[in-house]
Structures are given as C-alpha cells and as structure tokens.
Write a protein that holds these residues in place. Structure first.
Motif, PDB file in Angstrom:
ATOM      1  N   VAL A 196       8.212  -2.312   2.100  1.00 15.33           N
ATOM      2  CA  VAL A 196       6.798  -2.029   2.334  1.00 15.33           C
ATOM      3  C   VAL A 196       6.097  -2.017   0.983  1.00 15.33           C
ATOM      4  O   VAL A 196       6.526  -1.331   0.056  1.00 15.33           O
ATOM      5  CB  VAL A 196       6.618  -0.665   3.035  1.00 15.33           C
ATOM      6  CG1 VAL A 196       5.149  -0.341   3.205  1.00 15.33           C
ATOM      7  CG2 VAL A 196       7.335  -0.664   4.365  1.00 15.33           C
ATOM      8  N   HIS A 197       5.058  -2.816   0.855  1.00 17.78           N
ATOM      9  CA  HIS A 197       4.277  -2.876  -0.377  1.00 17.78           C
ATOM     10  C   HIS A 197       2.842  -2.483  -0.059  1.00 17.78           C
ATOM     11  O   HIS A 197       2.246  -2.987   0.877  1.00 17.78           O
ATOM     12  CB  HIS A 197       4.299  -4.290  -0.977  1.00 17.78           C
ATOM     13  CG  HIS A 197       5.680  -4.760  -1.309  1.00 17.78           C
ATOM     14  ND1 HIS A 197       6.387  -4.301  -2.387  1.00 17.78           N
ATOM     15  CD2 HIS A 197       6.489  -5.645  -0.687  1.00 17.78           C
ATOM     16  CE1 HIS A 197       7.570  -4.888  -2.425  1.00 17.78           C
ATOM     17  NE2 HIS A 197       7.657  -5.718  -1.387  1.00 17.78           N
ATOM     18  N   ASN A 198       2.282  -1.609  -0.849  1.00 15.72           N
ATOM     19  CA  ASN A 198       0.902  -1.181  -0.649  1.00 15.72           C
ATOM     20  C   ASN A 198       0.048  -1.831  -1.721  1.00 15.72           C
ATOM     21  O   ASN A 198       0.215  -1.560  -2.913  1.00 15.72           O
ATOM     22  CB  ASN A 198       0.795   0.341  -0.722  1.00 15.72           C
ATOM     23  CG  ASN A 198      -0.609   0.820  -0.418  1.00 15.72           C
ATOM     24  OD1 ASN A 198      -1.508   0.028  -0.166  1.00 15.72           O
ATOM     25  ND2 ASN A 198      -0.790   2.118  -0.430  1.00 15.72           N
ATOM     26  N   TYR A 199      -0.835  -2.708  -1.306  1.00 14.83           N
ATOM     27  CA  TYR A 199      -1.719  -3.398  -2.240  1.00 14.83           C
ATOM     28  C   TYR A 199      -3.135  -2.842  -2.195  1.00 14.83           C
ATOM     29  O   TYR A 199      -4.059  -3.456  -2.697  1.00 14.83           O
ATOM     30  CB  TYR A 199      -1.735  -4.907  -1.940  1.00 14.83           C
ATOM     31  CG  TYR A 199      -0.384  -5.547  -2.157  1.00 14.83           C
ATOM     32  CD1 TYR A 199       0.113  -5.741  -3.434  1.00 14.83           C
ATOM     33  CD2 TYR A 199       0.413  -5.931  -1.078  1.00 14.83           C
ATOM     34  CE1 TYR A 199       1.356  -6.320  -3.640  1.00 14.83           C
ATOM     35  CE2 TYR A 199       1.650  -6.509  -1.273  1.00 14.83           C
ATOM     36  CZ  TYR A 199       2.119  -6.702  -2.554  1.00 14.83           C
ATOM     37  OH  TYR A 199       3.337  -7.264  -2.765  1.00 14.83           O
ATOM     38  N   GLY A 200      -3.302  -1.707  -1.555  1.00 14.14           N
ATOM     39  CA  GLY A 200      -4.619  -1.095  -1.477  1.00 14.14           C
ATOM     40  C   GLY A 200      -5.427  -1.685  -0.350  1.00 14.14           C
ATOM     41  O   GLY A 200      -4.968  -2.530   0.412  1.00 14.14           O
ATOM     42  N   PRO A 201      -6.673  -1.249  -0.207  1.00 14.10           N
ATOM     43  CA  PRO A 201      -7.501  -1.738   0.893  1.00 14.10           C
ATOM     44  C   PRO A 201      -7.927  -3.202   0.680  1.00 14.10           C
ATOM     45  O   PRO A 201      -8.014  -3.681  -0.450  1.00 14.10           O
ATOM     46  CB  PRO A 201      -8.717  -0.814   0.859  1.00 14.10           C
ATOM     47  CG  PRO A 201      -8.756  -0.300  -0.538  1.00 14.10           C
ATOM     48  CD  PRO A 201      -7.334  -0.245  -1.023  1.00 14.10           C
ATOM     49  N   CYS A 202      -8.177  -3.887   1.769  1.00 15.05           N
ATOM     50  CA  CYS A 202      -8.655  -5.271   1.708  1.00 15.05           C
ATOM     51  C   CYS A 202     -10.117  -5.275   1.286  1.00 15.05           C
ATOM     52  O   CYS A 202     -10.869  -4.362   1.607  1.00 15.05           O
ATOM     53  CB  CYS A 202      -8.532  -5.938   3.079  1.00 15.05           C
ATOM     54  SG  CYS A 202      -6.837  -6.130   3.632  1.00 15.05           S
TER      55      CYS A 202
END
Length: 80
Positions: free
Chosen positions: A57-63
């Motif tokens: 799981v990678h969190n790239y922040g909000p779109c």
C-alpha cells in the motif's frame, strides 16, 4: 440430454452416491462421470494452508482537484 454438476460421494467399495435435481425421472439412465483426481477435502485443505496475499500500500496523498481520468483527457489526439 441434460448436464448436471453435483458433488458425489465415493465409498471404499467403489459405489457412488450423488444428489440429483428432482426433475430427473426415476429409473435407469445412461450417465457419463468425470472424476477430478483430487478429492474436495484435499482441495479445501490446500486452500487453507496458502498464506494470505500481501499487497503493498502506497499513500501518495490526495488527488489533484482538477484530475480527469477520461480517456480523451489522458491521451488527447493520440490514435486519431
């Protein structure tokens, strides 16, 4: 001709017992039996031993608010 998929029990003396739908008339019928080489108990045991899948799981922040995933916006004039 009718195709029925059901679970059958095979006894030590080689007799087979299966539950059929009630719309099959009583009496003798010609049947074709296909046996899977592995009993269902072995298959269920094998599935239980498999470790759970581990997806990273990678969190790239909000779109971004203006993000569009429409094909036309992603590819523009490509393919025309």
């Amino acid at each position: 001709m009718k195709t029925i998929e059901t679970i059958a029990t095979v006894s030590k003396d080689g007799k087979i017992t299966a539950q059929l739908p009630l719309d099959i008339p009583e009496g003798e019928h010609q049947v074709v039996i296909v046996i899977d080489e592995k009993p269902l108990a072995e298959e269920a045991e094998r599935k239980q031993k498999r470790p759970p899948l581990n997806f990273p799981v990678h969190n790239y922040g909000p779109c971004p608010e203006n993000l569009s995933l429409r094909r036309e916006d992603m590819y523009g004039d490509w393919g025309r």
